[in-house]
Design a protein around this motif. Structure first.
Motif, PDB file in Angstrom:
ATOM      1  N   ILE A 130      78.299  33.385   9.150  1.00 25.71           N
ATOM      2  CA  ILE A 130      78.207  32.087   8.496  1.00 25.71           C
ATOM      3  C   ILE A 130      77.500  32.229   7.145  1.00 25.71           C
ATOM      4  CG2 ILE A 130      78.291  30.756  10.630  1.00 25.71           C
ATOM      5  CD1 ILE A 130      75.246  30.405  10.415  1.00 25.71           C
ATOM      6  N   ASP A 131      77.565  31.162   6.373  1.00 26.90           N
ATOM      7  CA  ASP A 131      76.968  31.156   5.046  1.00 26.90           C
ATOM      8  C   ASP A 131      75.443  31.086   5.121  1.00 26.90           C
ATOM      9  OD1 ASP A 131      79.514  31.141   3.947  1.00 26.90           O
ATOM     10  OD2 ASP A 131      79.603  28.945   3.895  1.00 26.90           O
ATOM     11  N   ASP A 140      72.009  29.252   3.101  1.00 23.85           N
ATOM     12  CA  ASP A 140      71.700  28.114   2.243  1.00 23.85           C
ATOM     13  C   ASP A 140      71.066  28.594   0.943  1.00 23.85           C
ATOM     14  OD1 ASP A 140      69.026  28.710   2.793  1.00 23.85           O
ATOM     15  OD2 ASP A 140      68.837  27.172   4.335  1.00 23.85           O
ATOM     16  N   ASP A 147      72.856  28.909   7.099  1.00 20.12           N
ATOM     17  CA  ASP A 147      73.189  27.515   6.818  1.00 20.12           C
ATOM     18  C   ASP A 147      73.415  26.761   8.135  1.00 20.12           C
ATOM     19  OD1 ASP A 147      74.616  25.111   6.201  1.00 20.12           O
ATOM     20  OD2 ASP A 147      75.125  25.961   4.256  1.00 20.12           O
ATOM     21  N   GLN A 171      74.181  23.611   8.705  1.00 28.88           N
ATOM     22  CA  GLN A 171      75.365  22.743   8.738  1.00 28.88           C
ATOM     23  C   GLN A 171      76.620  23.559   9.039  1.00 28.88           C
ATOM     24  OE1 GLN A 171      75.703  19.419   5.932  1.00 28.88           O
ATOM     25  NE2 GLN A 171      73.774  20.067   5.036  1.00 28.88           N
ATOM     26  N   HIS A 172      76.724  24.757   8.451  1.00 30.19           N
ATOM     27  CA  HIS A 172      77.852  25.635   8.756  1.00 30.19           C
ATOM     28  C   HIS A 172      77.808  26.053  10.226  1.00 30.19           C
ATOM     29  CE1 HIS A 172      80.410  29.369   7.461  1.00 30.19           C
ATOM     30  NE2 HIS A 172      81.056  28.547   8.262  1.00 30.19           N
ATOM     31  N   ARG A 201      79.049  23.208  12.373  1.00 28.87           N
ATOM     32  CA  ARG A 201      80.502  23.050  12.257  1.00 28.87           C
ATOM     33  C   ARG A 201      81.239  24.068  13.122  1.00 28.87           C
ATOM     34  NH1 ARG A 201      79.491  22.600   6.681  1.00 28.87           N
ATOM     35  NH2 ARG A 201      80.415  24.654   6.289  1.00 28.87           N
ATOM     36  N   VAL A 202      80.759  25.319  13.089  1.00 25.97           N
ATOM     37  CA  VAL A 202      81.396  26.363  13.895  1.00 25.97           C
ATOM     38  C   VAL A 202      81.247  26.064  15.383  1.00 25.97           C
ATOM     39  CG1 VAL A 202      81.334  28.807  14.518  1.00 25.97           C
ATOM     40  CG2 VAL A 202      81.113  28.133  12.120  1.00 25.97           C
TER      41      VAL A 202
END
Length: 243
Positions: A148-149, A151, A157, A159-160, A163-164
């Motif tokens: 994942i990304d 921040d 991150d 939020q990422h 979402r996953v």
């Protein structure tokens, strides 16, 4: 004693790209969750520990940081005796999916979560720049590694991450710690419900505080308090709005 948990709904109504997030941890009277240098402490009494496992059984996934894995080597499973959960036998209990935040991919290959007796293999979330050989080792042992990304501050991150998890059909996430994870989630505005167990003990100045930066922690509303044996559990909703 646990009727207040029956009144909690760990789902979000309507369309959203994130699961319902419950943050829960046990702390001492002086706000500590661990001893010196992160040494594990058993703060919760038997009654509040049972509440923790009831909560685990009612969530799809459970999240901790890599520091908790390295210090405590947890199983993150549901451990309830027969009849503890809505009259069901503990052998039929659905265990939550373990989720680990591990930006440096330091997850040990001999961790309990990777043993054959572990009911569920961990999902490990790491950054894009990672040790590809270590990733292969963990996957051979049964773990799933998600990339994942990061921040703007270089952390994974959240939020990422959420979402996953939602894409993987996770509708409810229980966040247990440790200190960095607790502080990061509180500051993120992504927490829907907080449950804090307060044990009647002092740890002292050398202990690890639950919140690393009180300035970014939200205010709470809809607060209730519940006596669980010798402990008090506070249930509250963060007032900080989600971004």
């Amino acid at each position: 004693m646990y009727s207040f948990l029956d009144n909690q709904t760990f789902t979000i109504k309507g369309s959203t790209n994130a699961p319902f997030v419950t943050l829960t941890f046990a702390q001492s009277l002086d706000g500590k969750i661990a001893g010196s240098q992160g040494r594990q402490l058993i703060l919760s009494g038997a009654e509040s520990m049972k509440a923790t496992h009831i909560l685990r059984a009612r969530h799809d996934a459970i999240l901790v940081g890599i520091g908790t894995v390295l210090n405590d080597d947890p199983r993150l499973s549901v451990r309830l005796s027969s009849g503890d959960l809505a009259g069901q036998d503990s052998s039929t209990t659905q265990h939550p999916q373990p989720v680990i935040l591990d930006s440096g991919l330091r997850f040990p290959t001999n961790a309990k979560l990777l043993l054959p007796i572990s009911p569920t293999r961990p999902w490990i979330f790491t950054r894009r720049e990672h040790d590809t050989e270590k990733k292969k080792q963990l996957e051979v042992l049964g773990a799933r590694v998600f990339i994942i990304d990061q921040d703007t501050e270089g952390h994974l991150d959240l939020q990422h991450l959420l979402r996953v998890l939602k894409e993987q059909s996770i509708e409810s996430l229980m966040v247990e710690g440790g200190a960095n994870v607790i502080s990061t989630f509180l500051a993120s505005g992504l927490v829907d419900l907080v449950l804090i167990t307060i044990a009647p003990v002092y740890v002292g100045l050398d202990g690890v505080s639950a919140v690393q930066n009180a300035e970014v922690a939200p205010m709470f509303g809809s607060i209730t308090y519940h006596t669980l044996g010798r402990d008090i559990m506070m249930v509250a909703k963060p007032q900080k709005q989600k971004p």
